[in-house]
Design a protein around this motif. Structure first.
Motif, PDB file in Angstrom:
ATOM      1  N   THR A 190       7.893   0.853  48.315  1.00  0.00           N
ATOM      2  CA  THR A 190       8.532   0.128  47.217  1.00  0.00           C
ATOM      3  C   THR A 190       7.490  -0.508  46.310  1.00  0.00           C
ATOM      4  OG1 THR A 190      10.443  -0.356  48.632  1.00  0.00           O
ATOM      5  CG2 THR A 190      10.199  -1.660  46.625  1.00  0.00           C
ATOM      6  N   ALA A 191       6.431  -1.051  46.906  1.00  0.00           N
ATOM      7  CA  ALA A 191       5.352  -1.652  46.116  1.00  0.00           C
ATOM      8  C   ALA A 191       4.653  -0.594  45.267  1.00  0.00           C
ATOM      9  CB  ALA A 191       4.350  -2.340  47.041  1.00  0.00           C
ATOM     10  N   ALA A 192       4.423   0.594  45.841  1.00  0.00           N
ATOM     11  CA  ALA A 192       3.791   1.674  45.088  1.00  0.00           C
ATOM     12  C   ALA A 192       4.676   2.124  43.934  1.00  0.00           C
ATOM     13  CB  ALA A 192       3.490   2.854  46.015  1.00  0.00           C
ATOM     14  N   LEU A 193       5.978   2.261  44.193  1.00  0.00           N
ATOM     15  CA  LEU A 193       6.920   2.671  43.149  1.00  0.00           C
ATOM     16  C   LEU A 193       7.027   1.595  42.078  1.00  0.00           C
ATOM     17  CD1 LEU A 193       8.944   4.772  42.171  1.00  0.00           C
ATOM     18  CD2 LEU A 193      10.688   3.671  43.581  1.00  0.00           C
ATOM     19  N   PHE A 194       7.012   0.336  42.491  1.00  0.00           N
ATOM     20  CA  PHE A 194       7.056  -0.784  41.550  1.00  0.00           C
ATOM     21  C   PHE A 194       5.887  -0.698  40.577  1.00  0.00           C
ATOM     22  CE2 PHE A 194       6.035  -4.986  40.048  1.00  0.00           C
ATOM     23  CZ  PHE A 194       7.251  -5.609  39.841  1.00  0.00           C
ATOM     24  N   MET A 195       4.679  -0.472  41.093  1.00  0.00           N
ATOM     25  CA  MET A 195       3.495  -0.425  40.244  1.00  0.00           C
ATOM     26  C   MET A 195       3.483   0.820  39.363  1.00  0.00           C
ATOM     27  SD  MET A 195       1.927  -3.202  40.640  1.00  0.00           S
ATOM     28  CE  MET A 195       0.511  -2.764  39.631  1.00  0.00           C
ATOM     29  N   PHE A 196       4.012   1.941  39.860  1.00  0.00           N
ATOM     30  CA  PHE A 196       4.049   3.153  39.039  1.00  0.00           C
ATOM     31  C   PHE A 196       5.001   2.953  37.855  1.00  0.00           C
ATOM     32  CE2 PHE A 196       5.636   7.436  37.981  1.00  0.00           C
ATOM     33  CZ  PHE A 196       4.421   8.060  37.710  1.00  0.00           C
ATOM     34  N   VAL A 197       6.175   2.379  38.120  1.00  0.00           N
ATOM     35  CA  VAL A 197       7.132   2.107  37.038  1.00  0.00           C
ATOM     36  C   VAL A 197       6.554   1.078  36.076  1.00  0.00           C
ATOM     37  CG1 VAL A 197       9.420   1.175  36.514  1.00  0.00           C
ATOM     38  CG2 VAL A 197       9.124   2.732  38.441  1.00  0.00           C
ATOM     39  N   PHE A 198       5.839   0.102  36.612  1.00  0.00           N
ATOM     40  CA  PHE A 198       5.152  -0.869  35.754  1.00  0.00           C
ATOM     41  C   PHE A 198       4.185  -0.147  34.809  1.00  0.00           C
ATOM     42  CE2 PHE A 198       1.019  -3.028  35.323  1.00  0.00           C
ATOM     43  CZ  PHE A 198       1.382  -4.103  34.527  1.00  0.00           C
ATOM     44  N   GLY A 199       3.423   0.808  35.349  1.00  0.00           N
ATOM     45  CA  GLY A 199       2.508   1.573  34.519  1.00  0.00           C
ATOM     46  C   GLY A 199       3.229   2.373  33.447  1.00  0.00           C
ATOM     47  N   LEU A 200       4.366   2.957  33.812  1.00  0.00           N
ATOM     48  CA  LEU A 200       5.156   3.699  32.832  1.00  0.00           C
ATOM     49  C   LEU A 200       5.665   2.773  31.725  1.00  0.00           C
ATOM     50  CD1 LEU A 200       7.299   6.127  35.056  1.00  0.00           C
ATOM     51  CD2 LEU A 200       5.179   6.612  33.820  1.00  0.00           C
ATOM     52  N   GLY A 201       5.936   1.524  32.084  1.00  0.00           N
ATOM     53  CA  GLY A 201       6.413   0.568  31.095  1.00  0.00           C
ATOM     54  C   GLY A 201       5.381   0.267  30.022  1.00  0.00           C
ATOM     55  N   THR A 202       4.091   0.400  30.360  1.00  0.00           N
ATOM     56  CA  THR A 202       3.044   0.153  29.368  1.00  0.00           C
ATOM     57  C   THR A 202       2.830   1.353  28.453  1.00  0.00           C
ATOM     58  OG1 THR A 202       1.227   0.986  30.776  1.00  0.00           O
ATOM     59  CG2 THR A 202       1.862  -1.334  31.034  1.00  0.00           C
ATOM     60  N   LEU A 203       3.389   2.499  28.810  1.00  0.00           N
ATOM     61  CA  LEU A 203       3.124   3.736  28.074  1.00  0.00           C
ATOM     62  C   LEU A 203       3.594   3.700  26.618  1.00  0.00           C
ATOM     63  CD1 LEU A 203       3.335   7.291  29.552  1.00  0.00           C
ATOM     64  CD2 LEU A 203       4.140   6.868  27.246  1.00  0.00           C
ATOM     65  N   PRO A 204       4.818   3.225  26.304  1.00  0.00           N
ATOM     66  CA  PRO A 204       5.259   3.268  24.904  1.00  0.00           C
ATOM     67  C   PRO A 204       4.313   2.561  23.946  1.00  0.00           C
ATOM     68  CG  PRO A 204       7.112   2.822  26.338  1.00  0.00           C
ATOM     69  CD  PRO A 204       5.894   2.735  27.195  1.00  0.00           C
ATOM     70  N   MET A 205       3.874   1.338  24.304  1.00  0.00           N
ATOM     71  CA  MET A 205       2.993   0.602  23.405  1.00  0.00           C
ATOM     72  C   MET A 205       1.615   1.247  23.332  1.00  0.00           C
ATOM     73  SD  MET A 205       2.745  -1.769  21.230  1.00  0.00           S
ATOM     74  CE  MET A 205       4.262  -2.682  21.476  1.00  0.00           C
ATOM     75  N   MET A 206       1.105   1.720  24.476  1.00  0.00           N
ATOM     76  CA  MET A 206      -0.204   2.378  24.473  1.00  0.00           C
ATOM     77  C   MET A 206      -0.164   3.663  23.660  1.00  0.00           C
ATOM     78  SD  MET A 206      -2.512   0.648  25.980  1.00  0.00           S
ATOM     79  CE  MET A 206      -3.756   1.899  26.272  1.00  0.00           C
ATOM     80  N   LEU A 207       0.939   4.393  23.732  1.00  0.00           N
ATOM     81  CA  LEU A 207       1.074   5.615  22.950  1.00  0.00           C
ATOM     82  C   LEU A 207       1.170   5.272  21.459  1.00  0.00           C
ATOM     83  CD1 LEU A 207       1.237   8.658  23.291  1.00  0.00           C
ATOM     84  CD2 LEU A 207       3.729   8.459  23.420  1.00  0.00           C
ATOM     85  N   ARG A 214      -2.740  11.988  25.494  1.00  0.00           N
ATOM     86  CA  ARG A 214      -2.584  10.528  25.629  1.00  0.00           C
ATOM     87  C   ARG A 214      -1.586  10.174  26.720  1.00  0.00           C
ATOM     88  NH1 ARG A 214      -6.719  11.822  22.779  1.00  0.00           N
ATOM     89  NH2 ARG A 214      -7.601  10.097  21.608  1.00  0.00           N
ATOM     90  N   ILE A 215      -0.551  10.988  26.872  1.00  0.00           N
ATOM     91  CA  ILE A 215       0.420  10.747  27.934  1.00  0.00           C
ATOM     92  C   ILE A 215      -0.234  10.929  29.299  1.00  0.00           C
ATOM     93  CG2 ILE A 215       2.521  11.626  29.026  1.00  0.00           C
ATOM     94  CD1 ILE A 215       3.607  12.213  26.255  1.00  0.00           C
ATOM     95  N   LEU A 216      -1.051  11.972  29.448  1.00  0.00           N
ATOM     96  CA  LEU A 216      -1.749  12.216  30.715  1.00  0.00           C
ATOM     97  C   LEU A 216      -2.713  11.075  31.027  1.00  0.00           C
ATOM     98  CD1 LEU A 216      -2.495  16.045  30.518  1.00  0.00           C
ATOM     99  CD2 LEU A 216      -0.938  14.880  32.095  1.00  0.00           C
ATOM    100  N   TYR A 217      -3.364  10.565  30.009  1.00  0.00           N
ATOM    101  CA  TYR A 217      -4.272   9.431  30.192  1.00  0.00           C
ATOM    102  C   TYR A 217      -3.517   8.229  30.766  1.00  0.00           C
ATOM    103  CZ  TYR A 217      -7.137   5.404  28.805  1.00  0.00           C
ATOM    104  OH  TYR A 217      -7.846   4.229  28.804  1.00  0.00           O
ATOM    105  N   ASN A 218      -2.369   7.930  30.201  1.00  0.00           N
ATOM    106  CA  ASN A 218      -1.590   6.783  30.669  1.00  0.00           C
ATOM    107  C   ASN A 218      -0.936   7.039  32.025  1.00  0.00           C
ATOM    108  OD1 ASN A 218      -1.571   4.621  28.440  1.00  0.00           O
ATOM    109  ND2 ASN A 218      -1.198   6.495  27.289  1.00  0.00           N
ATOM    110  N   LEU A 219      -0.600   8.300  32.317  1.00  0.00           N
ATOM    111  CA  LEU A 219      -0.094   8.627  33.649  1.00  0.00           C
ATOM    112  C   LEU A 219      -1.182   8.424  34.696  1.00  0.00           C
ATOM    113  CD1 LEU A 219       2.106  11.819  33.082  1.00  0.00           C
ATOM    114  CD2 LEU A 219       2.863   9.507  33.642  1.00  0.00           C
ATOM    115  N   GLY A 220      -2.427   8.681  34.309  1.00  0.00           N
ATOM    116  CA  GLY A 220      -3.542   8.416  35.221  1.00  0.00           C
ATOM    117  C   GLY A 220      -3.614   6.943  35.579  1.00  0.00           C
ATOM    118  N   ALA A 261      12.844  -4.823  36.733  1.00  0.00           N
ATOM    119  CA  ALA A 261      11.893  -5.909  36.502  1.00  0.00           C
ATOM    120  C   ALA A 261      10.487  -5.350  36.289  1.00  0.00           C
ATOM    121  CB  ALA A 261      11.905  -6.871  37.688  1.00  0.00           C
ATOM    122  N   ALA A 262      10.126  -4.308  37.060  1.00  0.00           N
ATOM    123  CA  ALA A 262       8.814  -3.683  36.902  1.00  0.00           C
ATOM    124  C   ALA A 262       8.670  -3.061  35.524  1.00  0.00           C
ATOM    125  CB  ALA A 262       8.617  -2.624  37.983  1.00  0.00           C
TER     126      ALA A 262
END
Length: 245
Positions: free
Chosen positions: A162-179, A46-52, A9-10
């Motif tokens: 779990t909340a921290a992992l949820f938000m990290f995976v959420f951030g990774l989900g935004t990476l494809p479009m941002m890239l 750009r990947i490092l930027y989005n990982l930040g 879901a994240a």
């Protein structure tokens, strides 16, 4: 809700949020400093930027997870889920009526956001991969409605990690479009960006409804599971208030 389903879901929410990022954060992505002269170094930067950004979201998730954990230990986790779901629906309504910006201005949030933007500009001249990662960390603090939606869902997990992992995976989900924006942002015209942004309130409403259903504990598998009979994170051998010496 199992961890795999929660992280799925994240990720899905992050992918939808990426559509929002096309219009809101796209100009920032296009203006980022270029490290090196090769396409590989450009993409890596750009990947490092989005990982930040994802790391900042994870820290925010840990903080909101601590709040959710406190309520969960007090037996109020279902009410946390219902409350955050209701607040999300209220936020969508306020955004549509234009009242949300007035409330944020009255609370002084725009001043805080301006300071974050000033910090971002001060670090903009930093060169190298480290500089891009730091810019991503700062970018994660900028105001973003979908991020707040994700934080509401993370708080309802009732667990810090779990909340921290949820938000990290959420951030990774935004990476494809941002890239994609970084590589071919000028090909995505503004009218298309605006149409894509219309999907964000819809996804926020879906998350809100799911949070409310989860809190109501209607007995629907995965969507609205029944309340657990045991206490949260009860140690092995402990049940119904009894403990094993």
């Amino acid at each position: 809700m199992t961890l795999l389903l929660l992280l799925s879901a994240a990720l899905a929410l992050g992918l939808v949020t990426g559509l929002h990022c096309v219009g809101m954060c796209g100009p920032l992505a296009l203006a980022l400093p270029v490290v090196g002269t090769t396409r590989t170094r450009y993409v890596l930067g750009r990947i490092l930027y989005n990982l930040g950004r994802a790391c900042t979201y994870a820290v925010m998730g840990a903080v909101i997870g601590l709040v959710g954990r406190s309520f969960a230990l007090g037996g109020f986790q279902r009410w946390v889920s219902i409350t955050f779901g209701a607040l999300l629906l209220l936020g969508i309504l306020l955004m549509k009526t234009g009242l949300l910006n007035r409330i944020m201005e009255a609370l002084g949030l725009f001043t805080l956001f301006a300071r974050v933007q000033g910090l971002w500009r001060r670090h903009f001249s930093d060169r190298g991969f480290t500089g891009l990662f730091v810019l991503g960390l700062i970018n994660g603090l900028l105001p973003c409605g979908p991020v707040y939606v994700a934080l509401a869902a993370a708080a309802a997990t009732g667990h810090i990690h779990t909340a921290a992992l949820f938000m990290f995976v959420f951030g990774l989900g935004t990476l494809p479009m941002m890239l994609t924006v970084s590589l071919a942002g000028k090909l995505i015209q503004m009218p298309m960006r605006r149409r894509l942004q219309k999907l964000v309130p819809i996804s926020a409403a879906v998350v809100a409804i799911l949070l409310i259903m989860r809190g109501l504990a209607l007995g629907i598998p995965y969507l609205s599971p029944p309340l657990e009979a045991t206490t949260l994170d009860a140690p092995p051998g402990a049940c119904c208030g009894t403990q094993v010496d």
